[in-house]
Scaffold this motif. Structure first.
Motif, mmCIF file in Angstrom:
data_model
loop_
_atom_site.group_PDB
_atom_site.id
_atom_site.type_symbol
_atom_site.label_atom_id
_atom_site.label_comp_id
_atom_site.label_asym_id
_atom_site.label_seq_id
_atom_site.Cartn_x
_atom_site.Cartn_y
_atom_site.Cartn_z
ATOM 1 N N LYS A 19 6.877 -4.641 -2.198
ATOM 2 C CA LYS A 19 5.615 -4.247 -1.541
ATOM 3 C C LYS A 19 5.002 -3.047 -2.254
ATOM 4 O O LYS A 19 3.779 -2.910 -2.313
ATOM 5 N N ALA A 55 -4.823 -1.850 3.234
ATOM 6 C CA ALA A 55 -4.660 -0.672 4.085
ATOM 7 C C ALA A 55 -4.202 0.522 3.243
ATOM 8 O O ALA A 55 -3.445 0.361 2.291
ATOM 9 N N GLU A 82 -1.499 2.336 7.020
ATOM 10 C CA GLU A 82 -2.498 2.391 8.071
ATOM 11 C C GLU A 82 -2.467 1.094 8.879
ATOM 12 O O GLU A 82 -2.310 0.016 8.306
ATOM 13 N N LEU A 125 -4.194 -1.878 10.692
ATOM 14 C CA LEU A 125 -5.501 -2.533 10.618
ATOM 15 C C LEU A 125 -5.690 -3.406 11.853
ATOM 16 O O LEU A 125 -4.826 -4.225 12.169
ATOM 17 N N ASN A 174 8.606 -9.623 15.523
ATOM 18 C CA ASN A 174 8.112 -10.507 14.471
ATOM 19 C C ASN A 174 9.193 -11.482 14.038
ATOM 20 O O ASN A 174 10.374 -11.157 14.014
ATOM 21 N N LEU A 201 -3.049 -7.766 3.675
ATOM 22 C CA LEU A 201 -1.830 -7.173 4.233
ATOM 23 C C LEU A 201 -0.682 -7.369 3.269
ATOM 24 O O LEU A 201 0.155 -6.499 3.086
HETATM 25 P P1 AMP Z 1 3.626 -8.555 6.375
HETATM 26 O O1 AMP Z 1 5.001 -9.114 6.145
HETATM 27 O O2 AMP Z 1 3.262 -7.405 5.513
HETATM 28 O O3 AMP Z 1 2.561 -9.612 6.468
HETATM 29 O O4 AMP Z 1 3.670 -8.013 7.866
HETATM 30 C C1 AMP Z 1 4.104 -8.804 8.939
HETATM 31 C C2 AMP Z 1 3.123 -8.695 10.063
HETATM 32 O O5 AMP Z 1 2.988 -7.346 10.499
HETATM 33 C C3 AMP Z 1 1.728 -9.106 9.650
HETATM 34 O O6 AMP Z 1 1.593 -10.474 9.702
HETATM 35 C C4 AMP Z 1 0.910 -8.369 10.671
HETATM 36 O O7 AMP Z 1 0.896 -9.058 11.895
HETATM 37 C C5 AMP Z 1 1.644 -7.083 10.860
HETATM 38 N N1 AMP Z 1 1.091 -6.062 9.961
HETATM 39 C C6 AMP Z 1 1.495 -5.782 8.708
HETATM 40 N N2 AMP Z 1 0.770 -4.787 8.171
HETATM 41 C C7 AMP Z 1 -0.128 -4.421 9.106
HETATM 42 C C8 AMP Z 1 -1.175 -3.440 9.147
HETATM 43 N N3 AMP Z 1 -1.413 -2.610 8.114
HETATM 44 N N4 AMP Z 1 -1.912 -3.344 10.270
HETATM 45 C C9 AMP Z 1 -1.649 -4.164 11.324
HETATM 46 N N5 AMP Z 1 -0.694 -5.095 11.345
HETATM 47 C C10 AMP Z 1 0.079 -5.236 10.252
#
Ligand code: AMP
Ligand code: GLY
Length: 428
Positions: free
Chosen positions: A103, A118, A186, A188, A224, A282
């Motif tokens: 990441k 973000a 941050e 979002l 999640n 994201l």
């Molecule tokens: P990711 O594996 O980075 O997609 O994160 C898993 C889940 O966390 C995403 O599908 C979003 O629902 C939530 N998430 C990740 N980053 C953010 C962010 N900056 N703001 C709000 N929700 C986030």
């Protein structure tokens, strides 16, 4: 052609189902596959992460083309190793797979190429991470740098929750070495979309978009998961937004990766938050989404195999895929307890009754055959997929199929597609 699909989940079942239907496909193998995939492909007992084992098998069986499903073998360099052995494959090199594998790499890449995302910081030290959290305030998001099977992200509503997430990852090693480095970013607000494009290193062809349901519980509550359901299309992504995403996110990524010497080949999966200021990225995944892939494969009308080959050959420039206007809904059935600990080896019945419903496809995500029984072997176990003229109709069929399945140790969300269904209701 002789094809090998790597992986053993619902995504790979859907890919095998689509590839088996291609007139180009003479022989189809899947490593390791599962009990459902065995209906489409010859399953071979090689782990998806056993890079030398997979290369050896592909050589022995004179495989012409390998389609890699999951991220782990991509990050581990499977496509590079196949290439060295002279075997063509669909998927990015290890260097390009860093878009998902780290990441921190991804976020710095976004910054270098002005791709909307973000605001964030990268940390290898818990005290510094906590100081950053104190300065930014809540809500805030704590992410492991490395791969954590979709569970390395904690959306924190308070500063103390964020501190606890830092401790769990860094001190508690809840995600092993994946949590040695953290990205803190941050929060979002908005609605999330899964956006897919086939990429050949230089050109990109958008696929249809989907929405996933990551939280384990109805109403998007609870921890999640890897994904509890999906649907496609999403009314959120119209032609104008699709173009904006291609222009602002996908093409700058394709050009940036090529310019940095690691051209991306495969399917680029952007997890986007559609905010009031437009789409923000994201995350990137370097493979099809699971369960989104199941929805895509029942909606694609064109033969998918030539499209995957064209991506690997750098020949996507003039490529076009046709899609049905029908909607697809995927309901994931998981073992009770998932995403925490759960029982394995429980027996699932009624799959044939469910599959007999017109418009329904049952993709297996974590199953094995034990004598005459089908047993659950994973957290996410089945991906019940249905087509309908609307998301509402597809959802009804999917739950009709779920209700035919006799598996007391399993559960599913009962509201997959709720956002689109609410919109369909309002639209009359
Ligand atoms: P990711 O594996 O980075 O997609 O994160 C898993 C889940 O966390 C995403 O599908 C979003 O629902 C939530 N998430 C990740 N980053 C953010 C962010 N900056 N703001 C709000 N929700 C986030
Ligand atoms: N469904 C989200 C993922 O495959 O990462």
């Amino acid at each position: 052609m002789r094809i090998l699909v790597v992986g053993g989940g619902g995504r790979e079942h859907a890919l095998c189902w689509a590839i088996a239907a291609s007139p180009l496909c003479e022989a189809l193998y899947c490593a390791p596959g599962n009990a459902g995939i065995a209906a489409e492909a010859e399953c071979v007992a090689i782990s998806a992460e056993d890079v030398p084992g997979l290369v050896k098998f592909a050589q022995e069986k004179s495989i012409d083309f390998v389609v890699v499903g999951p991220e782990a073998p991509l990050v581990a360099g499977l496509v590079d190793a196949l290439k060295t052995a002279g075997i063509k494959a669909f998927g990015p090199s290890a260097a390009a797979a860093r878009l998902e594998g780290s990441k921190g790499f991804m976020k710095d890449f976004f910054a270098r190429h002005s791709i909307p995302t973000a605001a964030y910081g990268r940390f290898r030290d818990a005290a510094a991470a906590k100081a950053f959290i104190d300065q930014k305030g809540a809500p805030i998001v704590v992410k492991t740098d490395g791969l954590a099977a979709g569970k390395g992200v904690t959306v924190c509503q308070s500063i103390s929750e964020a501190h606890a997430a830092v401790d769990a990852a860094m001190t508690g090693k809840a995600f092993g070495s994946a949590g040695d480095e953290l990205v803190i970013e941050e929060f979002l607000a908005g609605e999330e979309v899964s956006f897919f494009a086939l990429v050949d290193g230089t050109h990109a062809v958008p696929l249809v978009a989907a929405q996933d349901h990551k939280a384990v519980g109805d109403g998007d509550t609870g921890p999640n998961t890897g994904g509890m359901g999906a649907y496609s299309p999403t009314p959120l992504v119209d032609a104008a937004l699709q173009q904006k995403i291609m222009d602002d996110v996908i093409m700058p990524t394709v050009r940036g990766m090529a310019a940095e010497g690691s051209p991306f080949v495969g399917v680029l999966f952007a997890g986007l938050m559609i905010t009031k200021d437009g789409p923000k990225t994201l995350e990137y995944n370097v493979r099809f989404g699971d369960p989104e892939c199941e929805a895509l494969m029942v909606r694609v009308k064109s033969d998918i195999l030539p499209a995957l080959i064209a991506a690997a050959d750098g020949e996507l420039a003039q490529f076009d895929l046709r899609w049905t206007d029908d909607a697809a809904v995927v309901v994931v059935m998981a073992a009770k307890g998932y995403p925490g600990s759960y029982q394995k080896g429980t027996v699932i019945r009624g799959l044939d009754r469910a599959a007999a419903i017109p418009g329904v496809s049952i993709f297996h995500a974590g199953t094995a055959k034990k004598g005459d029984d089908i047993v659950a072997t994973g957290g996410r176990v089945l991906a019940i997929t249905a087509r309908g003229r609307t998301v509402t109709e597809a959802q009804q069929k999917a739950y009709q199929a779920v209700d035919q399945i006799d598996w007391p140790e399993g559960f599913c969300r009962r509201d997959i597609g709720w956002r689109a269904i609410a919109r369909e209701k309002t639209a009359g």
